[in-house]
Write a protein that holds these residues in place. Sequence first.
Motif, PDB file in Angstrom:
ATOM      1  N   PHE A   1      44.514  78.092  -4.625  1.00 20.79           N
ATOM      2  CA  PHE A   1      45.353  79.197  -5.083  1.00 20.79           C
ATOM      3  C   PHE A   1      44.502  80.393  -5.501  1.00 20.79           C
ATOM      4  O   PHE A   1      44.851  81.549  -5.194  1.00 20.79           O
TER       5      PHE A   1
ATOM      6  N   LEU B   1      52.121  84.489   1.499  1.00 26.38           N
ATOM      7  CA  LEU B   1      52.677  84.604   0.152  1.00 26.38           C
ATOM      8  C   LEU B   1      54.131  84.144   0.044  1.00 26.38           C
ATOM      9  O   LEU B   1      54.466  83.347  -0.826  1.00 26.38           O
TER      10      LEU B   1
ATOM     11  N   LEU C   1      55.002  80.423   0.037  1.00 28.85           N
ATOM     12  CA  LEU C   1      54.596  79.602  -1.108  1.00 28.85           C
ATOM     13  C   LEU C   1      55.833  79.060  -1.823  1.00 28.85           C
ATOM     14  O   LEU C   1      55.807  77.958  -2.374  1.00 28.85           O
TER      15      LEU C   1
ATOM     16  N   ALA D   1      51.792  84.665  -6.456  1.00 26.32           N
ATOM     17  CA  ALA D   1      51.357  83.349  -5.983  1.00 26.32           C
ATOM     18  C   ALA D   1      51.306  82.274  -7.059  1.00 26.32           C
ATOM     19  O   ALA D   1      51.770  81.138  -6.841  1.00 26.32           O
TER      20      ALA D   1
END
Length: 398
Positions: A47, A196, A199, A341
């Motif tokens: 991450f 992104l 996620l 994120a």
Amino acid sequence: MSHKPTITDSLQFPADSKVPRALFGVGAVGLIASIIGYFLDADQFFFSYLVSFVFFSGIALAALLMVMLHHITKSSWGVLFRRISETFISNIWIWAIFAIPVILGIHNLYHWSHEDAVMADKILKGKSAYLNTPFFIARQFIYFAIWGYLGYKLHKVSVEMDKTNDWGLTALLRKVSAPGIPLFALSVAFASFDWLMSLDPHWFSTMFGVYFFAISFQTFWPVMILLVFYMQRKGILKNTIRQVHIYDLGAWFFAFTVFYAYIAFSQFLLIYYANLPEETLWYFHRLEGSWKYIAYSLLIFRFAIPFLVLLNREAKKNRTILTIISILVLVIHFAEIYWIAMPVLFKHGIHFSWMDITAFLGLGGIFFGLFFNTFKKHDMVPKNDPKLDDCLSKSYHQ
């Protein structure tokens, strides 16, 4: 008789500069430290890496669009700065190597990559034609093939014009840029979905592609401003780049601050008034706990302060003000990508890790090391561009 402007500065970045080596050194140390972190906490590593990878990739992608827009519009205002943008994009094919850890960490980053999770989730099953590992990997190759080719070609032809003084090459640059712009738009939009938006695989926003473009393009101008100021403090292009050119950078910075706010608020407003649970939950999680402090900071430090300060004409060419606002926006840009994120990993609040710093230093060192290593090999200004004289003789509009 009109006076033809001339360049009195050297157009060569100091060949003996140790900047590239220093940056590569910082990058190597940062990446090694991050790799050590991988063995301590793999999820945190991937991450942290993704946030920094997206940060620096966005700068290169904004530079790519800027170069193509210059060529397709035949603009003269930014000829002096264009080689900086061209240098960023010339290395995209190399930067593709640093997408490999994102691919390797797909199971740590993306919930949809787990087959058991997909089989147990009706929504994920419905998206599995797009959100699946083989197609995700194939798309990364496609994106970087497009960006890498465009960046390499545009830089190569521009440098060739320096050597041959063949103005006919400007037509070739436009021919590359014309199809390159729609290819850029599609590929960047889908890349933002992949890196992104997916996620949170249940969430979707039809505006996310342009939102990613907006945050990246606003950030591009502070990078340009700080690079120019750095070079001029070293005595590089000190007489060539004048206040009127600095003003242009400040004006573009201001314009895309407004554009960013418009796009970011529009995305929020559309989701707010539609009030669909699968859409609103994304903002809900980022407006609770300590995450809300970043959300409010975006409004203040990414829009309100830059907007109010740069609204003044004189501020757009004041180097101290531009430096402060540029640094502020770069910091808050990193925070925004982090805010997008990291709630996937830490749902209840902000959790900074030392790997956030090492990944940023590692990728940033390599990114700017590649830039300066290429920049010092060629003229810093496209000296035979037919629009250069117009750019050099530019004056303020009163």
